[in-house]
Design a protein around this motif. Structure first.
Motif, PDB file in Angstrom:
ATOM      1  N   SER A 520       0.836  -1.213   0.000  1.00 54.87           N
ATOM      2  CA  SER A 520       0.000   0.000   0.000  1.00 54.87           C
ATOM      3  C   SER A 520       0.866   1.257   0.000  1.00 54.87           C
ATOM      4  O   SER A 520       0.559   2.239  -0.687  1.00 54.87           O
ATOM      5  N   GLN A 521       1.970   1.240   0.770  1.00 50.46           N
ATOM      6  CA  GLN A 521       2.859   2.400   0.778  1.00 50.46           C
ATOM      7  C   GLN A 521       3.495   2.605  -0.605  1.00 50.46           C
ATOM      8  O   GLN A 521       3.651   3.733  -1.081  1.00 50.46           O
ATOM      9  N   MET A 522       3.857   1.509  -1.244  1.00 45.05           N
ATOM     10  CA  MET A 522       4.512   1.608  -2.550  1.00 45.05           C
ATOM     11  C   MET A 522       3.550   2.177  -3.597  1.00 45.05           C
ATOM     12  O   MET A 522       3.921   3.043  -4.407  1.00 45.05           O
ATOM     13  N   THR A 523       2.261   1.693  -3.565  1.00 44.70           N
ATOM     14  CA  THR A 523       1.282   2.202  -4.544  1.00 44.70           C
ATOM     15  C   THR A 523       1.009   3.674  -4.317  1.00 44.70           C
ATOM     16  O   THR A 523       0.864   4.454  -5.260  1.00 44.70           O
ATOM     17  N   ALA A 524       0.934   4.088  -3.041  1.00 46.22           N
ATOM     18  CA  ALA A 524       0.688   5.509  -2.761  1.00 46.22           C
ATOM     19  C   ALA A 524       1.832   6.373  -3.263  1.00 46.22           C
ATOM     20  O   ALA A 524       1.619   7.450  -3.843  1.00 46.22           O
ATOM     21  N   LEU A 526       3.979   5.678  -5.724  1.00 42.86           N
ATOM     22  CA  LEU A 526       3.960   5.701  -7.184  1.00 42.86           C
ATOM     23  C   LEU A 526       2.865   6.633  -7.720  1.00 42.86           C
ATOM     24  O   LEU A 526       3.035   7.315  -8.736  1.00 42.86           O
ATOM     25  N   THR A 527       1.704   6.635  -7.031  1.00 44.67           N
ATOM     26  CA  THR A 527       0.603   7.498  -7.460  1.00 44.67           C
ATOM     27  C   THR A 527       1.000   8.959  -7.317  1.00 44.67           C
ATOM     28  O   THR A 527       0.714   9.795  -8.191  1.00 44.67           O
ATOM     29  N   ARG A 528       1.669   9.297  -6.179  1.00 43.30           N
ATOM     30  CA  ARG A 528       2.117  10.680  -6.002  1.00 43.30           C
ATOM     31  C   ARG A 528       3.136  11.081  -7.062  1.00 43.30           C
ATOM     32  O   ARG A 528       3.225  12.250  -7.438  1.00 43.30           O
ATOM     33  N   ALA A 529       3.917  10.106  -7.530  1.00 45.64           N
ATOM     34  CA  ALA A 529       4.932  10.407  -8.545  1.00 45.64           C
ATOM     35  C   ALA A 529       4.349  10.489  -9.950  1.00 45.64           C
ATOM     36  O   ALA A 529       5.079  10.740 -10.912  1.00 45.64           O
ATOM     37  N   GLY A 530       3.035  10.242 -10.056  1.00 48.19           N
ATOM     38  CA  GLY A 530       2.407  10.340 -11.369  1.00 48.19           C
ATOM     39  C   GLY A 530       2.478   9.067 -12.171  1.00 48.19           C
ATOM     40  O   GLY A 530       2.318   9.095 -13.389  1.00 48.19           O
ATOM     41  N   LEU A 531       2.729   7.933 -11.521  1.00 50.02           N
ATOM     42  CA  LEU A 531       2.809   6.659 -12.222  1.00 50.02           C
ATOM     43  C   LEU A 531       1.611   5.807 -11.864  1.00 50.02           C
ATOM     44  O   LEU A 531       1.008   5.940 -10.780  1.00 50.02           O
ATOM     45  N   ASP A 532       1.285   4.864 -12.752  1.00 51.29           N
ATOM     46  CA  ASP A 532       0.129   3.990 -12.537  1.00 51.29           C
ATOM     47  C   ASP A 532       0.587   2.695 -11.896  1.00 51.29           C
ATOM     48  O   ASP A 532       1.306   1.906 -12.531  1.00 51.29           O
ATOM     49  N   GLY A 534      -1.146   0.052 -11.225  1.00 50.92           N
ATOM     50  CA  GLY A 534      -2.126  -1.014 -11.425  1.00 50.92           C
ATOM     51  C   GLY A 534      -1.490  -2.351 -11.752  1.00 50.92           C
ATOM     52  O   GLY A 534      -1.879  -3.395 -11.222  1.00 50.92           O
ATOM     53  N   ARG A 535      -0.492  -2.343 -12.618  1.00 47.23           N
ATOM     54  CA  ARG A 535       0.143  -3.620 -13.012  1.00 47.23           C
ATOM     55  C   ARG A 535       0.805  -4.295 -11.821  1.00 47.23           C
ATOM     56  O   ARG A 535       0.753  -5.500 -11.676  1.00 47.23           O
ATOM     57  N   ILE A 536       1.438  -3.492 -10.947  1.00 48.43           N
ATOM     58  CA  ILE A 536       2.109  -4.080  -9.777  1.00 48.43           C
ATOM     59  C   ILE A 536       1.096  -4.690  -8.835  1.00 48.43           C
ATOM     60  O   ILE A 536       1.293  -5.786  -8.295  1.00 48.43           O
ATOM     61  N   VAL A 537      -0.061  -4.000  -8.628  1.00 49.42           N
ATOM     62  CA  VAL A 537      -1.105  -4.537  -7.731  1.00 49.42           C
ATOM     63  C   VAL A 537      -1.671  -5.836  -8.295  1.00 49.42           C
ATOM     64  O   VAL A 537      -1.892  -6.814  -7.573  1.00 49.42           O
ATOM     65  N   ASP A 538      -1.932  -5.882  -9.647  1.00 51.33           N
ATOM     66  CA  ASP A 538      -2.467  -7.109 -10.253  1.00 51.33           C
ATOM     67  C   ASP A 538      -1.481  -8.270 -10.103  1.00 51.33           C
ATOM     68  O   ASP A 538      -1.905  -9.400  -9.807  1.00 51.33           O
ATOM     69  N   ARG A 539      -0.191  -7.985 -10.286  1.00 48.24           N
ATOM     70  CA  ARG A 539       0.791  -9.083 -10.165  1.00 48.24           C
ATOM     71  C   ARG A 539       0.889  -9.585  -8.726  1.00 48.24           C
ATOM     72  O   ARG A 539       1.002 -10.782  -8.479  1.00 48.24           O
TER      73      ARG A 539
END
Length: 662
Positions: A520-524, A526-532, A534-539
């Motif tokens: 969850s920390q990693m996705t947050a 990446l989102t702040r950095a303007g990246l998606d 989604g692929r990492i969460v699906d994997r």
């Protein structure tokens, strides 16, 4: 090497003493007790050690003798010829060669018997092989009785020879017997040579030393020489011939004009002419001794003509002395030393190298091809140049003048920057300051500046190729876009720093207190950095599902499934906390603590029905090996043989009474 170096030779024992020394050392330095019940390998090693130690001792003692005695080809020619005269070169080489062969044979005997001992099957056989090996070595050494005795005689004789240095300044006295040679050396040196009124009083070389011009000189008194062919000369005369032939010295040829020595002036002159080839290349002085009885001016014309013939040959100086009244003795010493000193200096100045170089140099003089005069062409600038005059005040200043003007040697320091070749000569004296504007200049030097600049240029080229700078609208970025780019650059640097971990020798890049980031920390981030992300969460979800299916496939019955921790030995351990990741299964003991998985079976019982059958198989194996073990220990023990040590080494002080042991 001088004769004094030959006196350091250790005494050479006789053959019987040699054997006593070696065998006694073997008995003292190696174990002495062996038992018949020891393993056969231990018995073999015991006797192999005896044989090898004996061989090493023989090798050491013989090697010391061979290294102490000099090789005649490696020493000064004078010493080599002197040893040939005194001890016969062939006999000497033969004795050393026999000892060298004996050492070689002993090495071969030891090698052969050690090889046989490796296959010894009993204590008795190993002992007999050891006995045979030492016996053969002793036999070889007993055959060296004569060479050892000869070398001991040579050593004793060498120790009595005078200490002659073949390379130092030397005055060599020669002539007929009883012409006053020994009297002269007694006058000018501290030597004490026996002087008697009969011929051949001096039977060997004698050496005395004197000091002249703060240098040490050696004076050698040689035995008298008779005028007969070289083949008929005895050992006493050959010593003189050897010294004359090989020593670089000043030769003093003594003559007795009074003929009290028993030899006529004509015979003495003939001897000078016969040995004159030995004087070549050496300063020579004709010494007319006993002038208190007869002087050169008082001789008959016939005898004086013979002496004058020697002097007219050139390179021979004539000095008249009287060792009885000391007339001319010191003058002879001074002239001889000066002549030898001048000769040695002249030889060093000329030298063999200069002669060989001069022989290869050829100066060619060109021959004129016509009558035209061709004068040398000297440029006008060179002709017009003023010659350097030290007293001219307008002369060109030299660096020496600058040094004198600025304080002289020790004060003046030459400037190394004056000859710098720079684009602007004004830069020569520029100084790079250590402190500028209150800051240390070295703190602003980045060693990786070139690499960073190159990386920045590559980044700019890539952005330009991608069309990043095509329109002005793209240049007007919002604040959020800039933050996203900055975050992306920071993330790139972080990934690169992780790849540098190995090159940094596994140094910790983060403190130990900083844990790993959750999903969850990693996705947050990446989102702040303007990246998606989604692929990492699906994997991550796919991996979690696969792990869960693998856990569900574990074959467990209902009782095991209902059992709590510690009942079936398995427990679910949640390693990931509350982030929803699947748990791993580990083996636990009855206390609930995690342990490693036990092996499925005992490999020692492989092929056996149970442990009882395995124990029986081991017992049968040991029973079958018993006959071979008993054969390995078969033989006679030698504990009954007393230690072979010499009685005199261990017997104490004898009391009063008879000695019965003899």
């Amino acid at each position: 090497m001088s004769t004094s170096g030959l006196k350091a030779i250790a005494p050479v024992p006789t053959a019987s003493d040699f054997l006593d020394i070696v065998l006694s050392k073997t008995q003292r330095k190696t174990p002495t007790v062996i038992h018949k019940n020891f393993k056969i390998s231990r018995i073999r090693n015991f006797y192999m050690r005896k044989v090898k130690f004996t061989q090493d001792t023989f090798d050491e003692k013989l090697g010391a003798i061979l290294s102490d005695f000099p090789m005649l080809d490696d020493i000064h020619p004078f010493l080599s010829a002197l040893m040939n005269v005194l001890y016969d070169k062939n006999h000497y080489k033969l004795a050393l060669g026999q000892l060298r062969t004996a050492r070689h044979l002993i090495d071969h005997v030891a090698k052969d018997y050690v090889r046989l001992l490796k296959f010894g099957d009993s204590l008795y056989r190993c002992k007999q092989l050891k006995k045979a090996a030492l016996g053969r070595m002793a036999t070889i050494m007993r055959r060296q009785k004569d060479p050892l005795a000869y070398l001991e005689q040579v050593r004793q004789h060498i120790s009595r020879l005078p200490a002659i240095d073949p390379n130092t300044r030397t005055l060599l006295i020669c002539g007929y017997p009883n012409v006053g040679k020994s009297s002269f050396i007694n006058k000018v040196t501290r030597a004490d040579v026996d002087v008697q009124p009969y011929a051949f009083t001096t039977k060997s070389l004698f050496v005395g030393h004197l000091d002249y011009k703060y240098l040490r000189w050696q004076v050698i008194d040689t035995p008298g020489i008779l005028d007969h062919p070289l083949e008929e000369m005895n050992t006493i005369e050959m010593q003189s011939i050897t010294a004359l032939a090989h020593l670089k010295s000043c030769v003093l040829y003594f003559m007795d004009l009074s003929e009290q020595c028993g030899y006529t002036i004509e015979a003495q002159c003939k001897l000078f002419h016969s040995i004159k080839p030995l004087f070549s290349g050496k300063p020579t002085m004709l010494v007319l001794n006993k002038i208190d009885v007869m002087r050169l001016e008082d001789l008959p014309d016939a005898s004086r003509a013979l002496v004058q013939e020697i002097l007219d040959a050139g390179d021979v100086k004539c000095v008249q002395v009287s060792c009885y009244s000391d007339e001319g003795v010191m003058d002879l010493k001074t002239q001889a030393c000066d002549a030898l000193l001048a000769h040695r200096v002249d030889g060093k100045v000329k030298g063999s190298k200069i002669t060989s170089v001069i022989n290869r140099i050829h100066v060619a003089q060109p021959k004129p091809r016509d009558d035209v005069v061709r004068a040398p062409c000297i440029p006008e600038a060179v002709m017009a140049r003023k010659k350097y005059d030290r007293n001219d005040p307008e002369r060109r200043p030299l660096l020496r003048d600058v040094e004198a003007a600025e304080g002289g040697a020790g004060v003046y320091n030459i400037s190394l920057r004056e000859n710098y070749l720079l684009a602007n000569p004004e830069w020569k004296m520029d100084v790079i300051p250590e402190i500028m504007d209150g800051k240390n200049v070295a703190d602003f030097i980045d060693p990786d500046i070139a690499e960073k600049l190159e990386a920045l240029e590559r980044e700019e080229e890539r952005l330009e190729a991608e069309g990043f700078y095509d329109s002005e609208e793209d240049m007007e970025e919002s604040e959020d876009e800039r933050e996203r780019i900055a975050a992306r650059i920071a993330l790139t640097h972080k990934i690169k720093s992780q790849s540098l971990k190995k090159s940094k020798k596994n140094q910790s890049r983060l403190p130990r207190s900083a844990g790993l980031a959750t999903l969850s920390q990693m996705t947050a981030q990446l989102t702040r950095a303007g990246l998606d992300p989604g692929r990492i969460v699906d994997r991550a979800a796919a991996l979690a599902g696969k792990r869960k299916r693998a856990d569900d496939d574990v074959d467990m019955d209902d009782a095991d499934a209902d059992a709590g921790p510690g009942e079936d030995g398995w427990m679910d351990v949640d390693e990931d906390g509350d982030d929803g990741t699947p748990a791993k299964r580990r083996k636990t003991n009855s206390g609930g603590s995690v342990t490693k998985r036990e092996p499925r079976g005992n490999r020692a019982l492989a092929g056996m029905r149970d442990s009882a059958q395995s124990k029986k198989a081991i017992k049968l194996r040991n029973l079958g090996q018993r006959p071979r073990n008993m054969l390995a220990r078969a033989g006679e023990g030698d504990r009954t043989i007393t230690t072979k040590m010499p009685k005199h080494l261990f017997a104490g002080k004898r009391k009063g009474g008879k000695t019965q042991r003899r």
